[in-house]
Design a protein around this motif. Structure first.
Motif, PDB file in Angstrom:
ATOM      1  N   ILE A 135      -4.720  53.071  44.596  1.00  0.00           N
ATOM      2  CA  ILE A 135      -3.857  53.406  43.460  1.00  0.00           C
ATOM      3  C   ILE A 135      -2.434  52.923  43.764  1.00  0.00           C
ATOM      4  O   ILE A 135      -1.996  52.942  44.914  1.00  0.00           O
ATOM      5  CB  ILE A 135      -3.866  54.901  43.096  1.00  0.00           C
ATOM      6  CG1 ILE A 135      -3.285  55.743  44.229  1.00  0.00           C
ATOM      7  CG2 ILE A 135      -5.232  55.401  42.704  1.00  0.00           C
ATOM      8  CD1 ILE A 135      -2.407  56.813  43.679  1.00  0.00           C
ATOM      9  N   GLY A 136      -1.754  52.499  42.711  1.00  0.00           N
ATOM     10  CA  GLY A 136      -0.386  51.995  42.856  1.00  0.00           C
ATOM     11  C   GLY A 136       0.574  52.942  42.185  1.00  0.00           C
ATOM     12  O   GLY A 136       0.777  52.867  40.976  1.00  0.00           O
ATOM     13  N   ALA A 137       1.122  53.856  42.928  1.00  0.00           N
ATOM     14  CA  ALA A 137       2.150  54.751  42.373  1.00  0.00           C
ATOM     15  C   ALA A 137       3.329  54.791  43.328  1.00  0.00           C
ATOM     16  O   ALA A 137       4.059  55.784  43.394  1.00  0.00           O
ATOM     17  CB  ALA A 137       1.585  56.136  42.113  1.00  0.00           C
ATOM     18  N   ALA A 138       3.490  53.695  44.086  1.00  0.00           N
ATOM     19  CA  ALA A 138       4.629  53.527  44.996  1.00  0.00           C
ATOM     20  C   ALA A 138       4.839  54.753  45.888  1.00  0.00           C
ATOM     21  O   ALA A 138       3.881  55.265  46.452  1.00  0.00           O
ATOM     22  CB  ALA A 138       5.860  53.156  44.190  1.00  0.00           C
ATOM     23  N   CYS A 139       6.083  55.210  45.968  1.00  0.00           N
ATOM     24  CA  CYS A 139       6.386  56.292  46.921  1.00  0.00           C
ATOM     25  C   CYS A 139       5.711  57.608  46.542  1.00  0.00           C
ATOM     26  O   CYS A 139       5.542  58.492  47.380  1.00  0.00           O
ATOM     27  CB  CYS A 139       7.893  56.511  47.002  1.00  0.00           C
ATOM     28  SG  CYS A 139       8.764  55.028  47.481  1.00  0.00           S
ATOM     29  N   HIS A 278       9.188  63.229  49.967  1.00  0.00           N
ATOM     30  CA  HIS A 278       9.188  61.797  50.293  1.00  0.00           C
ATOM     31  C   HIS A 278      10.530  61.478  50.955  1.00  0.00           C
ATOM     32  O   HIS A 278      11.586  61.881  50.463  1.00  0.00           O
ATOM     33  CB  HIS A 278       9.017  60.974  49.009  1.00  0.00           C
ATOM     34  CG  HIS A 278       9.348  59.532  49.218  1.00  0.00           C
ATOM     35  ND1 HIS A 278       8.760  58.794  50.213  1.00  0.00           N
ATOM     36  CD2 HIS A 278      10.226  58.708  48.594  1.00  0.00           C
ATOM     37  CE1 HIS A 278       9.255  57.565  50.179  1.00  0.00           C
ATOM     38  NE2 HIS A 278      10.146  57.493  49.210  1.00  0.00           N
ATOM     39  N   GLN A 279      10.472  60.742  52.056  1.00  0.00           N
ATOM     40  CA  GLN A 279      11.676  60.546  52.874  1.00  0.00           C
ATOM     41  C   GLN A 279      12.389  59.239  52.488  1.00  0.00           C
ATOM     42  O   GLN A 279      12.204  58.210  53.130  1.00  0.00           O
ATOM     43  CB  GLN A 279      11.291  60.524  54.359  1.00  0.00           C
ATOM     44  CG  GLN A 279      10.320  61.618  54.774  1.00  0.00           C
ATOM     45  CD  GLN A 279      10.968  62.913  55.210  1.00  0.00           C
ATOM     46  OE1 GLN A 279      11.945  62.891  55.932  1.00  0.00           O
ATOM     47  NE2 GLN A 279      10.431  64.048  54.772  1.00  0.00           N
ATOM     48  N   ALA A 280      13.180  59.301  51.414  1.00  0.00           N
ATOM     49  CA  ALA A 280      13.861  58.089  50.941  1.00  0.00           C
ATOM     50  C   ALA A 280      15.289  57.997  51.464  1.00  0.00           C
ATOM     51  O   ALA A 280      15.759  56.913  51.802  1.00  0.00           O
ATOM     52  CB  ALA A 280      13.866  58.032  49.427  1.00  0.00           C
ATOM     53  N   ASN A 281      15.963  59.129  51.519  1.00  0.00           N
ATOM     54  CA  ASN A 281      17.366  59.129  51.918  1.00  0.00           C
ATOM     55  C   ASN A 281      17.752  60.575  52.244  1.00  0.00           C
ATOM     56  O   ASN A 281      17.477  61.478  51.448  1.00  0.00           O
ATOM     57  CB  ASN A 281      18.221  58.597  50.753  1.00  0.00           C
ATOM     58  CG  ASN A 281      19.679  58.491  51.112  1.00  0.00           C
ATOM     59  OD1 ASN A 281      20.262  59.389  51.716  1.00  0.00           O
ATOM     60  ND2 ASN A 281      20.282  57.375  50.755  1.00  0.00           N
ATOM     61  N   ILE A 282      18.381  60.779  53.373  1.00  0.00           N
ATOM     62  CA  ILE A 282      18.688  62.162  53.796  1.00  0.00           C
ATOM     63  C   ILE A 282      19.624  62.846  52.805  1.00  0.00           C
ATOM     64  O   ILE A 282      19.528  64.057  52.576  1.00  0.00           O
ATOM     65  CB  ILE A 282      19.285  62.199  55.222  1.00  0.00           C
ATOM     66  CG1 ILE A 282      19.184  63.606  55.784  1.00  0.00           C
ATOM     67  CG2 ILE A 282      20.740  61.769  55.266  1.00  0.00           C
ATOM     68  CD1 ILE A 282      18.462  63.703  57.046  1.00  0.00           C
ATOM     69  N   ARG A 283      20.496  62.059  52.178  1.00  0.00           N
ATOM     70  CA  ARG A 283      21.427  62.674  51.218  1.00  0.00           C
ATOM     71  C   ARG A 283      20.679  63.155  49.975  1.00  0.00           C
ATOM     72  O   ARG A 283      21.015  64.171  49.395  1.00  0.00           O
ATOM     73  CB  ARG A 283      22.534  61.679  50.841  1.00  0.00           C
ATOM     74  CG  ARG A 283      23.502  61.412  51.994  1.00  0.00           C
ATOM     75  CD  ARG A 283      24.637  60.508  51.555  1.00  0.00           C
ATOM     76  NE  ARG A 283      24.170  59.186  51.222  1.00  0.00           N
ATOM     77  CZ  ARG A 283      24.553  58.485  50.152  1.00  0.00           C
ATOM     78  NH1 ARG A 283      25.416  58.983  49.297  1.00  0.00           N
ATOM     79  NH2 ARG A 283      24.059  57.289  49.924  1.00  0.00           N
ATOM     80  N   VAL A 334       4.938  72.709  49.781  1.00  0.00           N
ATOM     81  CA  VAL A 334       5.101  71.873  48.584  1.00  0.00           C
ATOM     82  C   VAL A 334       5.365  70.428  49.009  1.00  0.00           C
ATOM     83  O   VAL A 334       6.295  70.153  49.771  1.00  0.00           O
ATOM     84  CB  VAL A 334       6.251  72.393  47.684  1.00  0.00           C
ATOM     85  CG1 VAL A 334       6.496  71.429  46.517  1.00  0.00           C
ATOM     86  CG2 VAL A 334       5.928  73.778  47.142  1.00  0.00           C
ATOM     87  N   LEU A 335       4.495  69.520  48.548  1.00  0.00           N
ATOM     88  CA  LEU A 335       4.733  68.082  48.722  1.00  0.00           C
ATOM     89  C   LEU A 335       5.444  67.603  47.472  1.00  0.00           C
ATOM     90  O   LEU A 335       5.070  68.004  46.364  1.00  0.00           O
ATOM     91  CB  LEU A 335       3.416  67.305  48.831  1.00  0.00           C
ATOM     92  CG  LEU A 335       2.384  67.713  49.859  1.00  0.00           C
ATOM     93  CD1 LEU A 335       1.206  66.748  49.807  1.00  0.00           C
ATOM     94  CD2 LEU A 335       2.984  67.728  51.233  1.00  0.00           C
ATOM     95  N   ASP A 336       6.433  66.723  47.645  1.00  0.00           N
ATOM     96  CA  ASP A 336       7.214  66.292  46.486  1.00  0.00           C
ATOM     97  C   ASP A 336       7.641  64.840  46.701  1.00  0.00           C
ATOM     98  O   ASP A 336       8.221  64.521  47.746  1.00  0.00           O
ATOM     99  CB  ASP A 336       8.450  67.213  46.362  1.00  0.00           C
ATOM    100  CG  ASP A 336       9.129  67.102  45.005  1.00  0.00           C
ATOM    101  OD1 ASP A 336       8.826  66.170  44.241  1.00  0.00           O
ATOM    102  OD2 ASP A 336       9.990  67.958  44.723  1.00  0.00           O
ATOM    103  N   ALA A 337       7.338  63.977  45.733  1.00  0.00           N
ATOM    104  CA  ALA A 337       7.671  62.556  45.924  1.00  0.00           C
ATOM    105  C   ALA A 337       8.155  61.916  44.628  1.00  0.00           C
ATOM    106  O   ALA A 337       7.824  62.374  43.533  1.00  0.00           O
ATOM    107  CB  ALA A 337       6.459  61.807  46.453  1.00  0.00           C
ATOM    108  N   PHE A 338       8.905  60.829  44.814  1.00  0.00           N
ATOM    109  CA  PHE A 338       9.510  60.116  43.686  1.00  0.00           C
ATOM    110  C   PHE A 338       9.586  58.635  44.066  1.00  0.00           C
ATOM    111  O   PHE A 338       9.917  58.308  45.201  1.00  0.00           O
ATOM    112  CB  PHE A 338      10.927  60.663  43.463  1.00  0.00           C
ATOM    113  CG  PHE A 338      11.775  59.813  42.573  1.00  0.00           C
ATOM    114  CD1 PHE A 338      11.715  59.969  41.203  1.00  0.00           C
ATOM    115  CD2 PHE A 338      12.629  58.853  43.104  1.00  0.00           C
ATOM    116  CE1 PHE A 338      12.503  59.180  40.367  1.00  0.00           C
ATOM    117  CE2 PHE A 338      13.416  58.058  42.285  1.00  0.00           C
ATOM    118  CZ  PHE A 338      13.346  58.233  40.901  1.00  0.00           C
TER     119      PHE A 338
END
Ligand code: UT7
Length: 351
Positions: A135-139, A278-283, A334-338
């Motif tokens: 599946i392609g849902a990126a991050c 999802h670990q995109a940016n600490i800020r 809770v898992l949470d991604a964007f």
């Protein structure tokens, strides 16, 4: 008949009443029964990057929270990393590859356009009884894949599902673009899902918005811009990103997704024991945690070590949080991604 869930009492009684009430649609519940991860050995530090592009350890650390990332070997494809993570997840679950009914790989860096990376994983594992697809849902891919696997399990269609987030982002990174090359890394995380008697997935929420697809994308190599000398010369086979636009959306949408999935259960952010974003940016993550009223001890972070690994980020973070005992039996996770698409989602799991 569905039992009513009331948002009353202390945290323990609130979560307990949700467990008793069962999932919204059926009494059968899907859970995670094994986890595994794989990270390539090669480490690329911010100091290394200082020699490659006009950047500094100080800029990368303060703007992103990343100190280093892992880089796969040239010879290593996404499925190779997925297989390593999967073997470890199967061992953890105590099942054989032949027991698998379904393999889902979430990735934006498949081995090839086709066949699916999941089919390569199947071949390497000898998982001859499994149905396989990517599946392609990126991050947000790992979260999406968990939600898909859950549907097959709660309907009784499949019993043992291998869900993988695996990425070789180094293969689609423009190593001359400082805006993006400092952000990404390679790795894989996997989980085995099955029907469970206690705990498991209590609720989930996923969403998409194609209107903002131009904020993060890889233009080359598909039917829109098939590979040519021109697409290679114009670097169309590399990630293009408008980071600052995404930043604002990421914070808002991740908070919204977590809230939405918890609300379905009559719970709030206060009920969370461990938040795995999802670990995109600490800020982004600190801003999300602040808006949700989460303390640092309820927030799992590994971005400093690995950077952003797209679909593999949430998978590896979950695996590490469990193995390092940051998540214990009975915890509300809770898992949470964007990510690109845009796509987003959250899953509430009773561990
Ligand atoms: O994974 C799922 C989705 N992804 C995201 O959610 C990513 C979200 N976005 C981000 O994490 C951040 O926007 C970035 C880390 C990508 C960028 O941080 P920022 O604070 O938004 O920086 P910016 O893009 O607004 O750039 C600020 C300045 C610019 O210079 P000028 O124009 O102000 O002179 C950039 O050229 O920082 C410069 N810059 C750098 N400087 C040193 C950009 N990258 C670098 C770099 N080193 N690596």
């Amino acid at each position: 008949m569905k039992k009513k869930v009331r948002n009353k009492g202390n945290k323990k009684t609130r979560v307990k009443s949700v467990i008793k009430a069962g999932p919204a649609t059926t009494r059968r519940r899907a859970g995670i029964i094994g986890l595994g991860s794989y990270l390539p050995k090669k480490i690329l530090t911010n100091r290394h990057l200082e020699k490659m592009v006009d950047t500094s350890d100080e800029w990368i650390t303060t703007r992103t929270g990343i100190k280093q990332r892992r880089i796969a070997l040239k010879s290593q494809a996404t499925s190779d990393m997925a297989v390593r993570a999967s073997k470890s997840a199967l061992r953890d679950a105590g099942i054989k590859a032949a027991d698998l009914d379904l393999i889902i790989v979430a990735t934006i860096t498949p081995d090839m356009q086709f066949p699916s990376t999941a089919c390569f994983v199947q071949k390497a594992l000898n998982a001859e009884n499994a149905v396989c697809f990517d599946i392609g849902a990126a991050c947000a891919g790992f979260v999406y894949a968990i939600v898909i696997a859950e549907q097959f399990i709660i309907t009784g269609k499949y019993k043992k599902v291998l869900v993988i987030g695996s990425e070789k982002l180094s293969s689609v990174t423009d190593w001359t673009d400082r805006n993006t090359c400092v952000l990404f890394g390679d790795g894989a995380g996997a989980c085995v899902m099955a029907p469970v008697r206690s705990g498991g997935i209590l609720s989930s929420y996923i969403g998409s918005n194609g209107k903002n697809s131009d904020l993060l994308f890889l233009p080359g190599g598909g039917s829109r811009n098939p590979a040519s000398h021109k697409t290679v010369d114009s670097k169309l086979h590399c990630i293009k990103m408008q980071g600052n636009e995404l930043f604002k959306m990421a914070v808002r949408i991740m908070v919204y997704a977590a809230d939405k999935s918890l609300k379905k259960l009559g719970l709030t952010c206060k009920d969370i024991d461990m938040f795995i974003p999802h670990q995109a940016n600490i800020r982004i993550l600190f801003a999300v945690a602040k808006k949700m009223g989460l303390s640092r001890k309820n927030l799992y972070l590994n971005i400093a070590k690995y950077g952003n690994m797209s679909s593999a980020s949430t998978a590896i973070a979950l695996c590490e949080a469990v193995k390092s005992k940051h998540i214990k039996k009975g915890d509300l996770v809770v898992l949470d991604a964007f990510g690109a698409g845009l796509t987003w989602g959250a899953v509430v799991i009773k561990w």
